[in-house]
Scaffold this motif. Structure first.
Motif, PDB file in Angstrom:
ATOM      1  N   LYS A   1      43.283  33.416  31.522  1.00 49.71           N
ATOM      2  CA  LYS A   1      42.794  33.923  30.244  1.00 49.71           C
ATOM      3  C   LYS A   1      43.037  35.426  30.094  1.00 49.71           C
ATOM      4  N   HIS A   2      42.873  36.170  31.184  1.00 53.55           N
ATOM      5  CA  HIS A   2      42.932  37.635  31.128  1.00 53.55           C
ATOM      6  C   HIS A   2      44.198  38.213  31.784  1.00 53.55           C
ATOM      7  N   GLU A   3      45.232  37.404  31.915  1.00 54.97           N
ATOM      8  CA  GLU A   3      46.431  37.840  32.634  1.00 54.97           C
ATOM      9  C   GLU A   3      46.988  39.170  32.124  1.00 54.97           C
ATOM     10  N   ASN A   4      47.166  39.307  30.829  1.00 57.60           N
ATOM     11  CA  ASN A   4      47.739  40.543  30.284  1.00 57.60           C
ATOM     12  C   ASN A   4      46.828  41.748  30.540  1.00 57.60           C
ATOM     13  N   GLU A   5      45.535  41.541  30.402  1.00 59.54           N
ATOM     14  CA  GLU A   5      44.589  42.643  30.628  1.00 59.54           C
ATOM     15  C   GLU A   5      44.549  43.038  32.099  1.00 59.54           C
ATOM     16  N   LEU A   6      44.679  42.069  32.984  1.00 56.30           N
ATOM     17  CA  LEU A   6      44.679  42.353  34.417  1.00 56.30           C
ATOM     18  C   LEU A   6      45.959  43.074  34.838  1.00 56.30           C
ATOM     19  N   LYS A   7      47.076  42.776  34.172  1.00 50.76           N
ATOM     20  CA  LYS A   7      48.316  43.524  34.417  1.00 50.76           C
ATOM     21  C   LYS A   7      48.135  44.976  33.983  1.00 50.76           C
ATOM     22  N   ARG A   8      47.509  45.168  32.830  1.00 49.79           N
ATOM     23  CA  ARG A   8      47.252  46.529  32.343  1.00 49.79           C
ATOM     24  C   ARG A   8      46.340  47.278  33.312  1.00 49.79           C
ATOM     25  N   LEU A   9      45.310  46.594  33.808  1.00 48.99           N
ATOM     26  CA  LEU A   9      44.381  47.190  34.766  1.00 48.99           C
ATOM     27  C   LEU A   9      45.114  47.622  36.038  1.00 48.99           C
ATOM     28  N   ALA A  10      46.011  46.781  36.530  1.00 48.60           N
ATOM     29  CA  ALA A  10      46.745  47.093  37.763  1.00 48.60           C
ATOM     30  C   ALA A  10      47.565  48.370  37.621  1.00 48.60           C
ATOM     31  N   GLU A  11      48.024  48.652  36.411  1.00 43.17           N
ATOM     32  CA  GLU A  11      48.867  49.826  36.170  1.00 43.17           C
ATOM     33  C   GLU A  11      48.096  51.006  35.601  1.00 43.17           C
ATOM     34  N   PHE A  12      46.791  50.839  35.362  1.00 44.50           N
ATOM     35  CA  PHE A  12      46.010  51.896  34.734  1.00 44.50           C
ATOM     36  C   PHE A  12      45.857  53.086  35.693  1.00 44.50           C
ATOM     37  N   PRO A  13      46.079  54.312  35.189  1.00 44.92           N
ATOM     38  CA  PRO A  13      45.968  55.494  36.046  1.00 44.92           C
ATOM     39  C   PRO A  13      44.602  55.581  36.750  1.00 44.92           C
ATOM     40  N   GLY A  14      44.643  55.841  38.024  1.00 47.72           N
ATOM     41  CA  GLY A  14      43.411  56.022  38.792  1.00 47.72           C
ATOM     42  C   GLY A  14      42.874  54.747  39.420  1.00 47.72           C
ATOM     43  N   ASN A  15      43.328  53.567  38.957  1.00 50.83           N
ATOM     44  CA  ASN A  15      42.857  52.329  39.580  1.00 50.83           C
ATOM     45  C   ASN A  15      43.547  52.194  40.930  1.00 50.83           C
ATOM     46  N   GLU A  16      42.756  52.258  41.976  1.00 49.08           N
ATOM     47  CA  GLU A  16      43.292  52.187  43.335  1.00 49.08           C
ATOM     48  C   GLU A  16      43.296  50.778  43.890  1.00 49.08           C
ATOM     49  N   GLY A  17      42.738  49.839  43.135  1.00 51.04           N
ATOM     50  CA  GLY A  17      42.760  48.466  43.607  1.00 51.04           C
ATOM     51  C   GLY A  17      41.814  47.573  42.844  1.00 51.04           C
ATOM     52  N   THR A  18      42.203  46.320  42.797  1.00 51.80           N
ATOM     53  CA  THR A  18      41.400  45.298  42.136  1.00 51.80           C
ATOM     54  C   THR A  18      41.168  44.190  43.146  1.00 51.80           C
ATOM     55  N   GLN A  19      39.937  43.711  43.209  1.00 56.31           N
ATOM     56  CA  GLN A  19      39.557  42.642  44.149  1.00 56.31           C
ATOM     57  C   GLN A  19      38.929  41.482  43.403  1.00 56.31           C
ATOM     58  N   LEU A  20      39.161  40.306  43.934  1.00 55.20           N
ATOM     59  CA  LEU A  20      38.426  39.128  43.509  1.00 55.20           C
ATOM     60  C   LEU A  20      37.579  38.732  44.707  1.00 55.20           C
ATOM     61  N   ASP A  21      36.256  38.836  44.553  1.00 52.78           N
ATOM     62  CA  ASP A  21      35.313  38.647  45.654  1.00 52.78           C
ATOM     63  C   ASP A  21      34.588  37.321  45.488  1.00 52.78           C
ATOM     64  N   PHE A  22      34.809  36.417  46.435  1.00 54.27           N
ATOM     65  CA  PHE A  22      34.141  35.122  46.451  1.00 54.27           C
ATOM     66  C   PHE A  22      32.930  35.219  47.370  1.00 54.27           C
ATOM     67  N   ALA A  23      31.751  34.885  46.863  1.00 54.37           N
ATOM     68  CA  ALA A  23      30.521  34.916  47.652  1.00 54.37           C
ATOM     69  C   ALA A  23      30.289  33.533  48.259  1.00 54.37           C
ATOM     70  N   ILE A  24      30.143  33.507  49.567  1.00 51.09           N
ATOM     71  CA  ILE A  24      30.022  32.260  50.307  1.00 51.09           C
ATOM     72  C   ILE A  24      28.788  32.329  51.204  1.00 51.09           C
ATOM     73  N   TYR A  25      28.089  31.206  51.314  1.00 52.24           N
ATOM     74  CA  TYR A  25      26.988  31.116  52.264  1.00 52.24           C
ATOM     75  C   TYR A  25      27.520  30.703  53.627  1.00 52.24           C
ATOM     76  N   VAL A  26      26.974  31.309  54.668  1.00 52.17           N
ATOM     77  CA  VAL A  26      27.271  30.912  56.038  1.00 52.17           C
ATOM     78  C   VAL A  26      26.040  30.181  56.548  1.00 52.17           C
ATOM     79  N   GLU A  27      26.257  28.973  57.026  1.00 53.37           N
ATOM     80  CA  GLU A  27      25.153  28.144  57.510  1.00 53.37           C
ATOM     81  C   GLU A  27      24.940  28.374  59.002  1.00 53.37           C
ATOM     82  N   PRO A  28      23.837  29.016  59.396  1.00 53.17           N
ATOM     83  CA  PRO A  28      23.603  29.222  60.828  1.00 53.17           C
ATOM     84  C   PRO A  28      23.100  27.933  61.479  1.00 53.17           C
ATOM     85  N   PRO A  29      23.212  27.748  62.756  1.00 50.31           N
ATOM     86  CA  PRO A  29      24.076  28.524  63.639  1.00 50.31           C
ATOM     87  C   PRO A  29      25.518  28.073  63.436  1.00 50.31           C
TER      88      PRO A  29
END
Length: 144
Positions: free
Chosen positions: A76-104
C-alpha cells in the motif's frame, strides 16, 4: 502494536517529512526533546529524530497475521517508503516484529516468507525482531 515501522536519523527533519507524507505516525521523537515527555519529562533525551508507524495490531505471538499485515502495508505504501528511504537525514528504516518468547526456552525460531523479505530489501527496510517474555497467565482461585 505488534509490528512497527521505524525511521529516523541524527539530522532527519521528521516534521518536514511527515508534513507531506501519507504515513500516519503513532509516535514522533525529536532530537533534543525528552523521549517520554509525559511519563518522564526529565528522563532520557532523544539523540535522533524519528517516528513510528503501526503496521499490525495482531497479537505478539501471531507471526502469520503480522506478516500478512506487513505485506499489505508495504504494498500500500510502496511509493512513500521509497521516498522515505531517499529522504535527507533518514539513516535507516526498520520493520520491527514483536514476538513472545515462551520460557523456559532452549531455542525458538521464526520464519518470514521470502516475498516479505524481498519487498523489505527492495525498499531498503531492515528487519528487527523484538523478543518479549510471554506474560504469565493469572491464576484464579476456585470458589469454595
Amino acid at each position: 502494536m505488534s509490528c512497527t515501522l521505524r525511521a529516523g536519523g541524527l539530522n532527519f527533519d521528521v516534521d518536514s517529512f511527515l508534513a507531506t507524507s501519507s504515513l500516519t505516525p503513532c509516535a514522533i521523537f525529536r532530537r533534543g526533546e525528552p523521549k517520554f515527555p509525559v511519563s518522564n519529562p526529565k528522563g532520557r533525551i532523544c539523540e535522533t529524530s524519528s517516528f513510528n508507524v503501526g503496521v499490525s495490531d495482531a497479537e505478539f505471538g501471531d507471526e502469520k497475521s503480522q506478516t500478512h499485515d506487513a505485506l499489505l502495508f508495504l504494498e500500500k505504501h510502496e511509493n512513500e517508503l521509497k521516498r522515505l528511504a531517499e529522504f535527507p537525514g533518514n539513516e535507516g528504516t526498520q520493520l520491527d516484529f514483536a514476538i513472545y518468547v515462551e520460557p523456559p526456552v532452549f531455542a525458538q525460531s521464526y520464519c518470514l516468507p521470502p516475498n516479505l523479505l524481498l519487498q523489505m530489501g527492495r525498499l531498503g527496510i531492515e528487519l528487527c525482531i523484538s523478543c518479549y517474555a510471554a506474560p504469565e497467565e493469572e491464576s484464579h482461585p476456585t470458589p469454595a
